[in-house]
Design a protein around this motif. Structure first.
Motif, PDB file in Angstrom:
ATOM      1  N   GLU A  10       0.926  -1.090  -0.008  1.00 26.57           N
ATOM      2  CA  GLU A  10       0.151  -0.037  -0.067  1.00 26.57           C
ATOM      3  C   GLU A  10       0.677   1.362   0.076  1.00 26.57           C
ATOM      4  O   GLU A  10       1.896   1.362   0.666  1.00 26.57           O
ATOM      5  CB  GLU A  10      -0.931   0.124   1.216  1.00 26.57           C
ATOM      6  CG  GLU A  10      -1.899  -0.953   1.427  1.00 26.57           C
ATOM      7  CD  GLU A  10      -1.803  -2.411   1.988  1.00 26.57           C
ATOM      8  OE1 GLU A  10      -2.192  -3.204   1.662  1.00 26.57           O
ATOM      9  OE2 GLU A  10      -0.506  -2.324   2.724  1.00 26.57           O
ATOM     10  N   TRP A  11       0.251   2.227  -0.561  1.00 27.19           N
ATOM     11  CA  TRP A  11       0.980   3.683  -0.484  1.00 27.19           C
ATOM     12  C   TRP A  11       0.457   4.676   0.442  1.00 27.19           C
ATOM     13  O   TRP A  11      -1.072   4.483   0.468  1.00 27.19           O
ATOM     14  CB  TRP A  11       1.348   4.102  -1.678  1.00 27.19           C
ATOM     15  CG  TRP A  11       0.110   4.685  -2.707  1.00 27.19           C
ATOM     16  CD1 TRP A  11      -0.130   3.557  -3.724  1.00 27.19           C
ATOM     17  CD2 TRP A  11      -0.660   5.556  -2.947  1.00 27.19           C
ATOM     18  NE1 TRP A  11      -1.145   4.159  -4.319  1.00 27.19           N
ATOM     19  CE2 TRP A  11      -1.442   5.481  -3.811  1.00 27.19           C
ATOM     20  CE3 TRP A  11      -0.649   6.903  -1.986  1.00 27.19           C
ATOM     21  CZ2 TRP A  11      -2.505   6.272  -4.194  1.00 27.19           C
ATOM     22  CZ3 TRP A  11      -1.549   7.772  -2.220  1.00 27.19           C
ATOM     23  CH2 TRP A  11      -2.532   7.232  -3.542  1.00 27.19           C
ATOM     24  N   ILE A  12       0.863   5.437   1.135  1.00 30.83           N
ATOM     25  CA  ILE A  12       0.208   6.362   1.800  1.00 30.83           C
ATOM     26  C   ILE A  12       0.749   7.542   1.450  1.00 30.83           C
ATOM     27  O   ILE A  12       1.869   8.027   1.800  1.00 30.83           O
ATOM     28  CB  ILE A  12       0.095   6.318   3.324  1.00 30.83           C
ATOM     29  CG1 ILE A  12      -0.745   7.248   3.903  1.00 30.83           C
ATOM     30  CG2 ILE A  12       1.304   5.772   3.931  1.00 30.83           C
ATOM     31  CD1 ILE A  12      -1.039   6.762   5.374  1.00 30.83           C
ATOM     32  N   GLU A  13       0.132   8.984   1.104  1.00 26.35           N
ATOM     33  CA  GLU A  13       0.494  10.093   0.673  1.00 26.35           C
ATOM     34  C   GLU A  13       0.055  11.079   1.875  1.00 26.35           C
ATOM     35  O   GLU A  13      -1.177  11.367   2.243  1.00 26.35           O
ATOM     36  CB  GLU A  13       0.178  10.617  -0.759  1.00 26.35           C
ATOM     37  CG  GLU A  13       0.715  11.919  -0.961  1.00 26.35           C
ATOM     38  CD  GLU A  13       0.167  12.487  -2.494  1.00 26.35           C
ATOM     39  OE1 GLU A  13       0.689  13.481  -2.878  1.00 26.35           O
ATOM     40  OE2 GLU A  13      -0.815  11.893  -2.917  1.00 26.35           O
ATOM     41  N   ALA A  53      -8.901  -3.024   5.664  1.00 20.86           N
ATOM     42  CA  ALA A  53      -9.766  -1.788   5.517  1.00 20.86           C
ATOM     43  C   ALA A  53     -10.564  -2.007   4.144  1.00 20.86           C
ATOM     44  O   ALA A  53     -11.442  -1.105   3.837  1.00 20.86           O
ATOM     45  CB  ALA A  53      -8.956  -0.501   5.548  1.00 20.86           C
ATOM     46  N   GLY A  54     -10.013  -2.889   3.333  1.00 22.51           N
ATOM     47  CA  GLY A  54     -10.882  -3.058   2.236  1.00 22.51           C
ATOM     48  C   GLY A  54     -10.059  -4.474   1.268  1.00 22.51           C
ATOM     49  O   GLY A  54      -9.231  -5.117   1.770  1.00 22.51           O
ATOM     50  N   VAL A  55     -10.983  -4.482  -0.040  1.00 20.50           N
ATOM     51  CA  VAL A  55     -10.361  -5.796  -0.655  1.00 20.50           C
ATOM     52  C   VAL A  55     -10.393  -5.364  -1.892  1.00 20.50           C
ATOM     53  O   VAL A  55     -11.349  -4.231  -2.627  1.00 20.50           O
ATOM     54  CB  VAL A  55     -11.434  -7.037  -0.447  1.00 20.50           C
ATOM     55  CG1 VAL A  55     -10.988  -7.886  -1.167  1.00 20.50           C
ATOM     56  CG2 VAL A  55     -11.702  -7.354   1.153  1.00 20.50           C
ATOM     57  N   VAL A  56      -9.448  -5.956  -2.781  1.00 13.55           N
ATOM     58  CA  VAL A  56      -9.487  -5.685  -4.155  1.00 13.55           C
ATOM     59  C   VAL A  56      -9.312  -6.890  -4.781  1.00 13.55           C
ATOM     60  O   VAL A  56      -8.615  -7.867  -4.458  1.00 13.55           O
ATOM     61  CB  VAL A  56      -8.151  -4.723  -4.446  1.00 13.55           C
ATOM     62  CG1 VAL A  56      -7.093  -5.436  -4.278  1.00 13.55           C
ATOM     63  CG2 VAL A  56      -8.179  -4.456  -6.155  1.00 13.55           C
ATOM     64  N   GLU A  57     -10.293  -7.007  -5.838  1.00 14.98           N
ATOM     65  CA  GLU A  57     -10.378  -8.410  -6.526  1.00 14.98           C
ATOM     66  C   GLU A  57      -9.954  -8.291  -7.972  1.00 14.98           C
ATOM     67  O   GLU A  57     -10.409  -7.280  -8.703  1.00 14.98           O
ATOM     68  CB  GLU A  57     -11.915  -9.090  -6.514  1.00 14.98           C
ATOM     69  CG  GLU A  57     -12.137  -9.319  -4.997  1.00 14.98           C
ATOM     70  CD  GLU A  57     -13.726  -9.939  -4.879  1.00 14.98           C
ATOM     71  OE1 GLU A  57     -14.169 -10.392  -5.998  1.00 14.98           O
ATOM     72  OE2 GLU A  57     -14.230 -10.057  -3.867  1.00 14.98           O
ATOM     73  N   SER A  58      -9.271  -9.138  -8.528  1.00 18.36           N
ATOM     74  CA  SER A  58      -8.923  -9.051  -9.890  1.00 18.36           C
ATOM     75  C   SER A  58      -9.472 -10.292 -10.609  1.00 18.36           C
ATOM     76  O   SER A  58      -9.843 -11.370 -10.139  1.00 18.36           O
ATOM     77  CB  SER A  58      -7.311  -8.878 -10.247  1.00 18.36           C
ATOM     78  OG  SER A  58      -6.802 -10.164  -9.804  1.00 18.36           O
ATOM     79  N   ALA A  61      -6.888 -12.981  -8.597  1.00 25.45           N
ATOM     80  CA  ALA A  61      -6.785 -13.257  -7.260  1.00 25.45           C
ATOM     81  C   ALA A  61      -7.735 -12.338  -6.500  1.00 25.45           C
ATOM     82  O   ALA A  61      -8.161 -11.199  -7.032  1.00 25.45           O
ATOM     83  CB  ALA A  61      -5.474 -13.171  -6.678  1.00 25.45           C
ATOM     84  N   ALA A  62      -7.702 -12.376  -5.230  1.00 26.34           N
ATOM     85  CA  ALA A  62      -8.179 -11.184  -4.194  1.00 26.34           C
ATOM     86  C   ALA A  62      -7.249 -10.840  -3.211  1.00 26.34           C
ATOM     87  O   ALA A  62      -6.349 -11.763  -3.041  1.00 26.34           O
ATOM     88  CB  ALA A  62      -9.587 -11.684  -3.863  1.00 26.34           C
ATOM     89  N   ALA A  63      -7.402  -9.864  -2.794  1.00 26.86           N
ATOM     90  CA  ALA A  63      -6.205  -9.310  -1.931  1.00 26.86           C
ATOM     91  C   ALA A  63      -6.804  -7.916  -0.808  1.00 26.86           C
ATOM     92  O   ALA A  63      -7.525  -7.448  -1.336  1.00 26.86           O
ATOM     93  CB  ALA A  63      -4.968  -8.786  -2.631  1.00 26.86           C
ATOM     94  N   ASP A  64      -6.345  -8.397   0.239  1.00 29.07           N
ATOM     95  CA  ASP A  64      -6.892  -7.544   1.353  1.00 29.07           C
ATOM     96  C   ASP A  64      -6.162  -6.002   1.334  1.00 29.07           C
ATOM     97  O   ASP A  64      -4.849  -6.086   0.747  1.00 29.07           O
ATOM     98  CB  ASP A  64      -6.465  -7.923   2.962  1.00 29.07           C
ATOM     99  CG  ASP A  64      -7.303  -9.042   3.009  1.00 29.07           C
ATOM    100  OD1 ASP A  64      -8.571  -9.084   2.443  1.00 29.07           O
ATOM    101  OD2 ASP A  64      -6.994  -9.854   3.853  1.00 29.07           O
ATOM    102  N   VAL A  65      -6.523  -5.015   1.391  1.00 29.40           N
ATOM    103  CA  VAL A  65      -5.953  -3.460   1.672  1.00 29.40           C
ATOM    104  C   VAL A  65      -6.081  -3.377   3.000  1.00 29.40           C
ATOM    105  O   VAL A  65      -6.657  -3.295   3.759  1.00 29.40           O
ATOM    106  CB  VAL A  65      -6.697  -2.533   0.921  1.00 29.40           C
ATOM    107  CG1 VAL A  65      -6.147  -1.169   0.982  1.00 29.40           C
ATOM    108  CG2 VAL A  65      -7.113  -2.937  -0.754  1.00 29.40           C
TER     109      VAL A  65
END
Length: 124
Positions: A10-13, A53-58, A61-65
């Motif tokens: 993850e990146w955080i600005e 805090a979230g999930v991203v699915e492609s 695969a699926a991955a937690d954020v």
């Protein structure tokens, strides 16, 4: 403003007003492939550092954020919900996931800068 990176990609600005924007890195979206769905957190909800805090699915695969720091969600990227491919086409700008009000800015200190993150990627 400065961008920091987590080992979980993850990146955080960080913004000067005690808030920050969070998304997934170019490496993460490359590894996932074509993003087809995102589950974004609820505005107003508070998360602890490293909490999902979230999930991203492609298509692959699926991955937690993970939440990079403690904080309260102040905004989510509704454009990303409508067009998940933004996480692929522009992960560091239009493809951001959520904004957070920082509870403990000191938690940013151990996160990686771009040089350290690039070094990590070379070990993967």
């Amino acid at each position: 403003m400065s961008i920091k990176y987590t080992p979980d990609h993850e990146w955080i600005e960080v913004h000067g007003d005690g808030t920050a924007t969070v998304g997934i890195t170019v490496h993460a979206q490359d590894a996932l492939g074509d993003v087809v769905f995102v589950d974004l957190p609820e505005v107003g909800k508070t998360y602890a550092e490293k909490e999902v805090a979230g999930v991203v699915e492609s298509v692959k695969a699926a991955a937690d954020v993970y939440m990079p720091v403690d904080g309260e969600i102040t905004e989510v990227n509704e454009s990303l919900r409508d067009d998940p491919s933004l996480a692929n086409s522009d992960p560091l700008k239009a493809g951001w996931f959520f904004k957070v009000k920082l509870s403990n800015p000191a938690q940013l200190d151990p996160l990686m800068d771009a040089t350290a993150y690039d070094a990590l990627l070379k070990t993967l």
